[in-house]
Design an enzyme around this catalytic site. Structure first.
Site, PDB file in Angstrom:
ATOM      1  N   LYS A  86     -34.682  36.837   2.090  1.00  0.00           N
ATOM      2  CA  LYS A  86     -34.777  37.334   3.455  1.00  0.00           C
ATOM      3  C   LYS A  86     -35.714  36.408   4.216  1.00  0.00           C
ATOM      4  CE  LYS A  86     -37.604  40.782   4.335  1.00  0.00           C
ATOM      5  NZ  LYS A  86     -38.281  42.107   4.323  1.00  0.00           N
ATOM      6  N   GLY A  89     -24.448  41.169   5.555  1.00  0.00           N
ATOM      7  CA  GLY A  89     -25.136  40.018   4.997  1.00  0.00           C
ATOM      8  C   GLY A  89     -24.479  39.573   3.709  1.00  0.00           C
ATOM      9  N   LYS A 111     -39.659  56.470  -5.569  1.00  0.00           N
ATOM     10  CA  LYS A 111     -39.569  55.014  -5.444  1.00  0.00           C
ATOM     11  C   LYS A 111     -38.158  54.522  -5.700  1.00  0.00           C
ATOM     12  CE  LYS A 111     -40.651  50.608  -5.538  1.00  0.00           C
ATOM     13  NZ  LYS A 111     -40.948  49.840  -4.334  1.00  0.00           N
ATOM     14  N   ASP A 170     -56.693  38.964 -12.437  1.00  0.00           N
ATOM     15  CA  ASP A 170     -55.419  38.358 -12.838  1.00  0.00           C
ATOM     16  C   ASP A 170     -55.713  37.347 -13.943  1.00  0.00           C
ATOM     17  OD1 ASP A 170     -52.432  38.108 -11.364  1.00  0.00           O
ATOM     18  OD2 ASP A 170     -52.977  36.421 -12.646  1.00  0.00           O
ATOM     19  N   GLU A 177     -45.503  51.856  -4.515  1.00  0.00           N
ATOM     20  CA  GLU A 177     -45.594  51.029  -3.308  1.00  0.00           C
ATOM     21  C   GLU A 177     -44.241  50.987  -2.612  1.00  0.00           C
ATOM     22  OE1 GLU A 177     -43.980  47.992  -2.980  1.00  0.00           O
ATOM     23  OE2 GLU A 177     -43.221  47.768  -5.024  1.00  0.00           O
ATOM     24  N   ARG A 209     -42.393  45.900   2.037  1.00  0.00           N
ATOM     25  CA  ARG A 209     -41.324  44.933   2.277  1.00  0.00           C
ATOM     26  C   ARG A 209     -41.939  43.542   2.365  1.00  0.00           C
ATOM     27  NH1 ARG A 209     -39.414  47.009   7.819  1.00  0.00           N
ATOM     28  NH2 ARG A 209     -41.680  47.268   7.917  1.00  0.00           N
ATOM     29  N   CYS A 215     -37.006  43.855  -5.798  1.00  0.00           N
ATOM     30  CA  CYS A 215     -37.007  45.315  -6.002  1.00  0.00           C
ATOM     31  C   CYS A 215     -35.621  45.939  -6.074  1.00  0.00           C
ATOM     32  CB  CYS A 215     -37.818  45.979  -4.888  1.00  0.00           C
ATOM     33  SG  CYS A 215     -39.589  45.623  -4.946  1.00  0.00           S
TER      34      CYS A 215
END
Length: 463
Positions: free
Chosen positions: A347, A255, A206, A37, A153, A156, A262
């Site tokens: 979340k 909600g 995806k 990174d 990927e 979550r 994402c």
């Protein structure tokens, strides 16, 4: 351990949520992993075993990988690329203002390692990219002696480690059958169905998965509005619907709207991809529109509660005039009203604010004139997280406890489903507030308990 020693070594480019989880989990599976990174401070922190994000079990796996000498962190992918057989690209691909996906980070990462890649190595794209990006990746690399694969990927936030090690499926898309088998072999110790396909299909999987989940949430939120209009109870309705094995209970919970890093960008990206290909994706555009409406519905509920209109709303729904009432509440000002926000992350279980509907609702309330006090269990301290502090609405006070946020508030609104909020002493909470009123935008609380504690309570679609 020499950087020039050829082996099955894996280079992971990017140490964000996806990259760090991928690196730590692959090391846990027994692979030799280097994670690169460009953020020097992050690399130094990770090298010391300090994980800068809140993610269950990730700190343990990072510490384990370092201790077993299977995982290390560097600032230059280019310097170690020649020593690696696999290069997993896990860099951000955010959505631009024009609705297109920003691929600059992806191509910068590819260009940094292109000349150093070992012949016969495999470049694996884990970053979420628009359908049809694979040929562009090949062109950016300019290497015919290197294989390409798409391995999207499905992590979550809050359960990323569990999702990697015990996934619903593993998708690998490549034109080269040998490359497909080599990437699949990296997951030999993971029990999950393998979907082996071409790169374009893998990229589409995806987007399709996230778009379907977004559609499910928008459907449930729209259904909650229907339940309010006809005086049905959404909890009962969803219990009846969710028992159907064709539907299931996952994501069947009203909600404040879907968010995160994402779903918002992937739904919009799929609409854009479809439009570019000549198909107008009306269904998905409707899903996005319902999500925008949900933010306004929650704000209208807060405005109604602040104006003391909750009892009027119930009566007027019975008279069939709920839409007129809702329209009127959209223009109600909140000058002088203090609103306590319980939850800011998109979340529970994460400290991620990206795409959080809670923050968008907070901003809408602020523009109406409300004073905001907030508490989130993931953000007790901001001193070491300027990245978080910079995302918060202006003039919002962040309090150190839920009771602190509730102190003096006229209305409370539950925006994130943290279990801590359900466990509060709501009689004490009532005594802290100026007026005991709560909008439960997660249907997290026990309505009877709240009412017995003296609260005026309103959830989403609850009778």
């Amino acid at each position: 351990m020499s950087d020039t020693q050829p082996s099955g070594r894996i280079l992971v480019v990017g140490a964000g949520y996806v990259g760090l989880t991928t690196a730590a989990c692959l090391a846990h599976l027994g692979h030799d992993v280097i994670c690169a990174d460009i953020d020097q401070a992050k690399v130094a922190s990770l090298s010391a075993g300090v994980v800068p994000i809140r993610e269950a079990d990730l700190d343990r796996l990072v510490a384990e990988g370092i201790a077993r000498r299977r995982l290390r962190f560097v600032t230059s992918a280019e310097a170690v690329a020649a020593a690696c057989e696999f290069v997993f690209v896990c860099v951000p691909t955010p959505l631009r203002a024009d609705g297109e996906t920003e691929l600059g980070y992806l191509f910068a990462a590819l260009e940094s390692v292109a000349s150093r890649l070992r012949p016969g190595s495999v470049v694996v794209t884990k970053s979420t990219v628009p359908v049809g990006t694979s040929p562009k990746i090949a062109a950016a690399l300019g290497r015919t002696d290197v294989a390409l694969a798409s391995n999207p990927e499905f992590l979550r936030e809050g359960s990323a480690v569990a999702d990697f090690l015990a996934p619903d499926r593993i998708v690998i898309g490549a034109e080269d059958g040998a490359a497909t088998r080599r990437v699949a072999a990296l997951y030999a110790n993971v029990e999950a169905p393998m979907i082996l396909c071409d790169p374009t299909s893998a990229e589409t999987v995806k987007y399709a998965a996230n778009a379907f989940l977004a559609a499910k949430v928008s459907f449930v939120n729209a259904l909650a509005a229907v339940c309010e209009a006809v005086d049905a109870d959404v909890d009962t309705v969803l219990a009846g619907v969710g028992t159907d094995h064709r539907i299931g209970t996952a994501y069947l919970q009203p909600g404040p709207g879907w968010g995160g890093s994402c779903l918002p960008k992937d739904t919009r990206a799929l609409v854009s991809v479809a439009n570019d290909a000549g198909y107008v994706f009306d269904l998905l555009e409707g899903v996005i529109a319902v999500n925008e409406q949900q933010l306004d519905r929650v704000v209208a509920k807060v405005a109604g509660m602040a104006a003391g209109r909750n009892s009027d709303l119930a009566a007027e729904r019975a008279d069939g005039r709920s839409s007129d009432v809702a329209d009127a509440l959209h223009s109600v000002g909140l000058d002088g009203v203090t609103v306590a926000l319980l939850g800011l992350t998109f979340k529970a279980g994460t400290d991620d604010l990206r795409g959080s509907p809670a923050l968008r609702i907070a901003e809408l309330l602020r523009t109406r004139g409300a004073r905001l006090a907030a508490y989130d269990p993931a953000m007790r301290s901001l001193e070491d997280r300027p990245d978080i502090a910079s995302q918060l609405p202006a003039d919002m006070e962040l309090r150190s406890s839920a009771y602190g946020a509730l102190q003096g508030a006229d209305v409370a609104v539950v925006l994130t489903e943290w279990p801590e909020f359900a466990a509060l002493d709501w009689k004490r909470a009532a005594s802290e507030m100026a007026t005991a009123r709560v909008v439960d935008a997660r249907n997290l609380l026990d309505a009877r308990q709240l009412r017995s504690a003296g609260f005026v309570y309103e959830g989403l679609g609850r009778r």
